[in-house]
Scaffold this motif. Structure first.
Motif, PDB file in Angstrom:
ATOM      1  N   VAL A  33      34.603  37.791  21.980  1.00 14.42           N
ATOM      2  CA  VAL A  33      35.616  38.303  22.894  1.00 14.42           C
ATOM      3  C   VAL A  33      36.360  37.092  23.455  1.00 14.42           C
ATOM      4  CG1 VAL A  33      34.031  38.385  24.886  1.00 14.42           C
ATOM      5  CG2 VAL A  33      36.069  39.827  24.869  1.00 14.42           C
ATOM      6  N   SER A  34      37.655  37.239  23.627  1.00 14.95           N
ATOM      7  CA  SER A  34      38.474  36.164  24.171  1.00 14.95           C
ATOM      8  C   SER A  34      38.176  35.982  25.659  1.00 14.95           C
ATOM      9  CB  SER A  34      39.953  36.504  23.974  1.00 14.95           C
ATOM     10  OG  SER A  34      40.760  35.663  24.774  1.00 14.95           O
ATOM     11  N   ILE A  35      37.834  34.767  26.018  1.00 15.63           N
ATOM     12  CA  ILE A  35      37.571  34.477  27.428  1.00 15.63           C
ATOM     13  C   ILE A  35      38.869  34.545  28.228  1.00 15.63           C
ATOM     14  CG2 ILE A  35      36.683  32.747  29.049  1.00 15.63           C
ATOM     15  CD1 ILE A  35      34.793  31.827  26.744  1.00 15.63           C
ATOM     16  N   ASP A  36      39.970  34.130  27.636  1.00 13.73           N
ATOM     17  CA  ASP A  36      41.260  34.244  28.330  1.00 13.73           C
ATOM     18  C   ASP A  36      41.604  35.708  28.606  1.00 13.73           C
ATOM     19  OD1 ASP A  36      41.706  31.479  28.442  1.00 13.73           O
ATOM     20  OD2 ASP A  36      42.739  31.464  26.507  1.00 13.73           O
ATOM     21  N   PHE A  37      41.315  36.597  27.649  1.00 14.31           N
ATOM     22  CA  PHE A  37      41.548  38.031  27.848  1.00 14.31           C
ATOM     23  C   PHE A  37      40.721  38.536  29.033  1.00 14.31           C
ATOM     24  CE2 PHE A  37      39.910  42.322  27.235  1.00 14.31           C
ATOM     25  CZ  PHE A  37      41.081  43.065  27.169  1.00 14.31           C
ATOM     26  N   LEU A  38      39.440  38.154  29.064  1.00 17.97           N
ATOM     27  CA  LEU A  38      38.579  38.586  30.164  1.00 17.97           C
ATOM     28  C   LEU A  38      39.113  38.077  31.500  1.00 17.97           C
ATOM     29  CD1 LEU A  38      35.074  38.031  28.550  1.00 17.97           C
ATOM     30  CD2 LEU A  38      36.208  40.234  28.969  1.00 17.97           C
ATOM     31  N   ASN A  39      39.525  36.815  31.552  1.00 23.39           N
ATOM     32  CA  ASN A  39      40.061  36.258  32.797  1.00 23.39           C
ATOM     33  C   ASN A  39      41.330  36.976  33.227  1.00 23.39           C
ATOM     34  OD1 ASN A  39      38.118  34.342  33.440  1.00 23.39           O
ATOM     35  ND2 ASN A  39      39.061  32.773  32.166  1.00 23.39           N
ATOM     36  N   GLU A  40      42.212  37.258  32.268  1.00 22.17           N
ATOM     37  CA  GLU A  40      43.486  37.901  32.593  1.00 22.17           C
ATOM     38  C   GLU A  40      43.296  39.320  33.123  1.00 22.17           C
ATOM     39  OE1 GLU A  40      47.540  39.382  30.333  1.00 22.17           O
ATOM     40  OE2 GLU A  40      46.396  37.734  29.457  1.00 22.17           O
ATOM     41  N   HIS A  41      42.374  40.072  32.504  1.00 18.17           N
ATOM     42  CA  HIS A  41      42.239  41.487  32.853  1.00 18.17           C
ATOM     43  C   HIS A  41      41.118  41.812  33.831  1.00 18.17           C
ATOM     44  CE1 HIS A  41      45.285  42.734  29.981  1.00 18.17           C
ATOM     45  NE2 HIS A  41      44.794  41.813  29.185  1.00 18.17           N
ATOM     46  N   PHE A  42      40.150  40.905  33.971  1.00 19.32           N
ATOM     47  CA  PHE A  42      38.992  41.215  34.813  1.00 19.32           C
ATOM     48  C   PHE A  42      38.613  40.085  35.774  1.00 19.32           C
ATOM     49  CE2 PHE A  42      38.638  43.537  30.829  1.00 19.32           C
ATOM     50  CZ  PHE A  42      38.610  44.846  31.308  1.00 19.32           C
ATOM     51  N   GLY A  43      39.352  38.987  35.745  1.00 21.79           N
ATOM     52  CA  GLY A  43      39.023  37.834  36.570  1.00 21.79           C
ATOM     53  C   GLY A  43      39.137  38.075  38.065  1.00 21.79           C
ATOM     54  N   GLN A  44      39.886  39.095  38.454  1.00 24.38           N
ATOM     55  CA  GLN A  44      40.050  39.380  39.879  1.00 24.38           C
ATOM     56  C   GLN A  44      38.863  40.150  40.460  1.00 24.38           C
ATOM     57  OE1 GLN A  44      41.678  40.847  37.377  1.00 24.38           O
ATOM     58  NE2 GLN A  44      42.508  42.844  37.926  1.00 24.38           N
ATOM     59  N   TYR A  45      37.968  40.607  39.624  1.00 23.02           N
ATOM     60  CA  TYR A  45      36.819  41.397  40.080  1.00 23.02           C
ATOM     61  C   TYR A  45      35.577  40.522  40.220  1.00 23.02           C
ATOM     62  CZ  TYR A  45      39.950  45.082  38.539  1.00 23.02           C
ATOM     63  OH  TYR A  45      41.049  45.886  38.359  1.00 23.02           O
ATOM     64  N   GLU A  46      34.655  40.966  41.066  1.00 21.93           N
ATOM     65  CA  GLU A  46      33.428  40.205  41.317  1.00 21.93           C
ATOM     66  C   GLU A  46      32.196  40.831  40.681  1.00 21.93           C
ATOM     67  OE1 GLU A  46      33.201  37.218  42.782  1.00 21.93           O
ATOM     68  OE2 GLU A  46      35.395  37.235  42.877  1.00 21.93           O
ATOM     69  N   THR A  47      32.200  42.145  40.487  1.00 23.19           N
ATOM     70  CA  THR A  47      31.001  42.814  39.981  1.00 23.19           C
ATOM     71  C   THR A  47      31.273  43.534  38.663  1.00 23.19           C
ATOM     72  OG1 THR A  47      31.421  44.939  41.068  1.00 23.19           O
ATOM     73  CG2 THR A  47      30.233  43.258  42.368  1.00 23.19           C
ATOM     74  N   ALA A  48      30.198  43.770  37.929  1.00 22.90           N
ATOM     75  CA  ALA A  48      30.307  44.500  36.669  1.00 22.90           C
ATOM     76  C   ALA A  48      30.835  45.911  36.917  1.00 22.90           C
ATOM     77  CB  ALA A  48      28.948  44.546  35.963  1.00 22.90           C
ATOM     78  N   GLU A  49      30.434  46.521  38.001  1.00 23.85           N
ATOM     79  CA  GLU A  49      30.880  47.886  38.309  1.00 23.85           C
ATOM     80  C   GLU A  49      32.402  47.926  38.476  1.00 23.85           C
ATOM     81  OE1 GLU A  49      30.314  51.845  38.414  1.00 23.85           O
ATOM     82  OE2 GLU A  49      28.751  50.367  38.038  1.00 23.85           O
ATOM     83  N   GLU A  50      32.958  46.948  39.185  1.00 26.34           N
ATOM     84  CA  GLU A  50      34.413  46.880  39.350  1.00 26.34           C
ATOM     85  C   GLU A  50      35.102  46.710  37.995  1.00 26.34           C
ATOM     86  OE1 GLU A  50      35.242  44.786  43.600  1.00 26.34           O
ATOM     87  OE2 GLU A  50      34.288  43.529  42.068  1.00 26.34           O
ATOM     88  N   MET A  51      34.538  45.871  37.155  1.00 24.94           N
ATOM     89  CA  MET A  51      35.116  45.622  35.838  1.00 24.94           C
ATOM     90  C   MET A  51      35.050  46.870  34.974  1.00 24.94           C
ATOM     91  SD  MET A  51      33.553  41.856  35.186  1.00 24.94           S
ATOM     92  CE  MET A  51      33.699  40.614  36.460  1.00 24.94           C
ATOM     93  N   LYS A  52      33.924  47.563  35.014  1.00 26.48           N
ATOM     94  CA  LYS A  52      33.769  48.794  34.233  1.00 26.48           C
ATOM     95  C   LYS A  52      34.739  49.870  34.708  1.00 26.48           C
ATOM     96  CE  LYS A  52      29.488  50.013  34.096  1.00 26.48           C
ATOM     97  NZ  LYS A  52      28.051  50.152  34.305  1.00 26.48           N
ATOM     98  N   ASN A  53      34.992  49.916  36.008  1.00 29.04           N
ATOM     99  CA  ASN A  53      35.932  50.896  36.546  1.00 29.04           C
ATOM    100  C   ASN A  53      37.376  50.589  36.149  1.00 29.04           C
ATOM    101  OD1 ASN A  53      33.951  52.437  37.779  1.00 29.04           O
ATOM    102  ND2 ASN A  53      34.108  51.335  39.719  1.00 29.04           N
ATOM    103  N   ALA A  54      37.641  49.337  35.717  1.00 31.23           N
ATOM    104  CA  ALA A  54      38.997  48.925  35.380  1.00 31.23           C
ATOM    105  C   ALA A  54      39.294  49.029  33.884  1.00 31.23           C
ATOM    106  CB  ALA A  54      39.217  47.488  35.851  1.00 31.23           C
ATOM    107  N   THR A  55      38.361  49.595  33.100  1.00 30.53           N
ATOM    108  CA  THR A  55      38.592  49.718  31.663  1.00 30.53           C
ATOM    109  C   THR A  55      38.122  51.075  31.155  1.00 30.53           C
ATOM    110  OG1 THR A  55      38.257  48.677  29.505  1.00 30.53           O
ATOM    111  CG2 THR A  55      36.371  48.676  30.996  1.00 30.53           C
TER     112      THR A  55
END
Length: 75
Positions: A33-55
């Motif tokens: 998985v692209s680390i830049d992609f993760l930073n761009e789309h999920f870098g603003q979140y702190e928890t896995a739950e927040e990230m899961k809710n955003a995808t």
């Protein structure tokens, strides 16, 4: 959050993902998985739950849960 701080690069700019893709018969395939992609789309979140809710991606949700199991992300 900067994913470069918590993930190990397996090749420049990419980290291992055990849920990178799915075969036609529904089996998960390992990959990257692209680390830049993760930073761009999920870098603003702190928890896995927040990230899961955003995808809506099942693979990314499983990836974030896996990172929690690995001790790399808070739940």
């Amino acid at each position: 959050m900067d994913f470069y701080d918590i993930l190990e690069e397996v090749r420049p700019g990419y980290a291992y993902n055990p849920y990178a893709g799915k075969t036609e018969d529904g089996e998960w395939k390992e990959g990257w998985v692209s680390i830049d992609f993760l930073n761009e789309h999920f870098g603003q979140y702190e928890t896995a739950e927040e990230m899961k809710n955003a995808t809506t991606s099942e693979g990314l949700k499983l990836f974030f849960d896996w990172l929690v199991e690995q001790g790399k992300l808070p739940a």
